[in-house]
Design an enzyme around this catalytic site. Structure first.
Site, PDB file in Angstrom:
ATOM      1  CB  SER A 125      -0.817  -0.212   1.067  1.00  0.00           C
ATOM      2  OG  SER A 125      -0.135   0.309   2.280  1.00  0.00           O
ATOM      3  CE  LYS A 126       0.135   6.118  -3.248  1.00  0.00           C
ATOM      4  NZ  LYS A 126       1.361   6.233  -4.026  1.00  0.00           N
TER       5      LYS A 126
END
Ligand code: GLU
Length: 477
Positions: free
Chosen positions: A245-246
């Site tokens: 994820s980010k």
């Protein structure tokens, strides 16, 4: 022999994620390997979340990666088709109109959660009479179309070419929506119709779609369509082993492109995330991948997207890149870093090619060129480090620099071999070691005690600039 047809079906709700790029790559390799066709299908029926800029971005990123497609579709162009099939299912009593409002559904969902049960649609609109439907319509209620799950819900077996058979004993899904009140289809419904109508022979996607596949199999049955084959790829994880994820840093192809990774480096890294040639080979050209790729060698365990590994690949490919291409790729970063202004003359371009050839072993990403010590040697500013200053104060240094100055400045040009032979002469004249010559030379010319091959540096700088720098160092030493 049947033609293999595969597809990549991204939703344009964000930039192309590296996980999506890996799915696209594996499908593309499969198509190439089998002389098949690759379909790109933009699943943009979620009008609230889909954006035109992401559709464009996904197309651009795929092209940049070299993952071209043979056919292109957008689901938003096909709404009539989904509506027609939804009506067909209603007509066959395999689907029905549901008039429950969002608020009612939410209230029931909350209640189920409070009671500790799984919130699934309770089927209350399954058997509405014509009068009830009419009443709801008059009340101004919108309706969706729900798929009528078989009364006796069968267990669903997903035949998976990668994982083997996966059985779902019961799907905790109620009668799910296939057509929303605005006339757009749900993902599962549109996906089944399109995979069938586009004659997809093999659906390969990430394993977070496994329960969707199970639901889709029920739709294949209801629609009386033949099933394609399926294969589910294990997930990509971040370095902390959680879902990529980010938080794990860059995750979109766009970001990697902007940071200055080469497409072949990203392709190579992605190819190794879930597939292996089983012979320790790590560097693969696209044509080698196409030749060697096979489902048998897919690795069915989660894969870590490793930025350091990607850097390693990129460094390998930057070292191999054609110099002309490297110059083109580097220029935007060099301009942004204020090393270069305006257009380059032919000579400057050649010089830049030489500079890049020299410093590329130290590059992981082209973005490293925004600020790079080795570039300062050629474009300034040159700063003298303390260590370099010490070297310039060695007792032997001024004789050495004088000797070098005299010999360098009488030359028209300085090839690396010329520098070597001059250094040798000065060493012999002064009866000292190589270190006593090379170190002051490097300190005078670059302001540092380490860096790229000094003979190459001098060869690029030429006798005049080298002479000026030595003269300046002599004044200060
Ligand atoms: N639009 C879906 C997604 O982006 C496609 C999944 C599939 O390949 O069926 O996740």
């Amino acid at each position: 022999m049947k033609t293999e047809r595969v597809r990549f079906a991204p939703s344009p709700t964000g930039w192309l994620h590296v996980g999506g790029a890996r799915t696209a790559l594996f499908n593309w390799l499969y198509a190439k390997k089998h002389d098949g066709k690759m379909v790109l299908r933009i699943e943009d029926t979620d009008q609230k979340r889909s954006r035109e800029k992401y559709t464009e971005g996904i197309r651009e990123d795929l092209k940049w990666l070299g993952l071209n497609w043979d056919e292109y579709y957008r689901q938003s162009d096909r709404l009539e088709i989904y509506e027609r099939y939804a009506r067909r299912l209603v007509h066959e009593d395999k689907a029905y109109h549901c008039f429950c409002t969002e608020e009612e559904l939410e209230e029931r969902r909350q209640k189920a959660l409070d009671d500790g049960s799984t919130p699934i649609y309770d089927g209350r609109c399954r058997d509405l009479s014509e009068e009830q439907k009419q009443e709801y319509r008059e009340e101004g209620r919108d309706s969706v179309i729900r798929f009528k799950l078989p009364e006796q819900q069968p267990s669903v077996v997903v035949p998976d070419r990668i994982k083997g058979e996966i059985e779902f004993e019961s799907l905790t899904t109620g009668d799910f929506v296939i057509l929303k009140s605005d006339g757009t289809p749900s993902y599962n419904f549109a996906c089944v119709l399109d995979d069938h109508l586009m004659e997809i022979s093999f659906v390969m996607r990430a394993e977070d779609h496994l329960t969707n596949t199970a639901k889709q199999l029920l739709l294949y049955d209801a629609l009386e369509f033949d099933q394609p084959e399926f294969g589910h790829l294990s997930m990509l994880l971040g370095p902390d082993k959680s879902k990529l994820s980010k938080r794990s840093g860059a995750t979109s192809v766009k970001e990697f492109r902007e940071n200055g990774y080469l497409p072949e480096a990203l392709i190579n890294h992605l190819s190794q995330l879930g597939w292996s040639s089983k012979d320790q080979q790590e560097i693969f050209s696209v044509s080698e991948l196409t030749e060697k790729f096979s489902l048998e060698n897919i690795i069915d365990s989660p894969q870590v997207f490793n930025r350091e590994k990607l850097d390693w690949y990129n460094n390998q490919y930057l070292k191999q890149a054609e110099l002309d291409r490297l110059v083109e790729l580097a220029l935007p970063y060099l301009r942004q870093g204020n090393y270069i202004e305006g257009e380059l003359s032919e000579g400057e371009r050649e010089e830049l090619a030489e500079i890049l050839r020299l410093i590329r072993p130290s590059l992981d990403q082209l973005e490293d060129l925004l600020e790079h010590d080795d570039l300062n040697i050629f474009y300034g500013p040159l700063e003298l480090t303390e260590k370099a200053e010490d070297v310039l104060n060695w007792e032997t240094t001024s004789n050495v620099l004088n000797g070098l100055y005299e010999r360098f400045t009488t030359r028209e040009s300085l090839a690396p071999e010329d520098v070597s032979s001059i250094v040798k002469e000065v060493k012999e004249d002064n009866d000292i070691g190589y270190k006593e010559v090379y170190k002051p030379l490097r300190a005078a010319v670059t302001g540092k005690v380490s860096g790229p091959e000094i003979k190459e540096v001098i060869s690029i700088l030429g006798p005049d600039i080298t002479g000026e720098r030595i003269e300046k160092a002599l004044k200060n030493s």
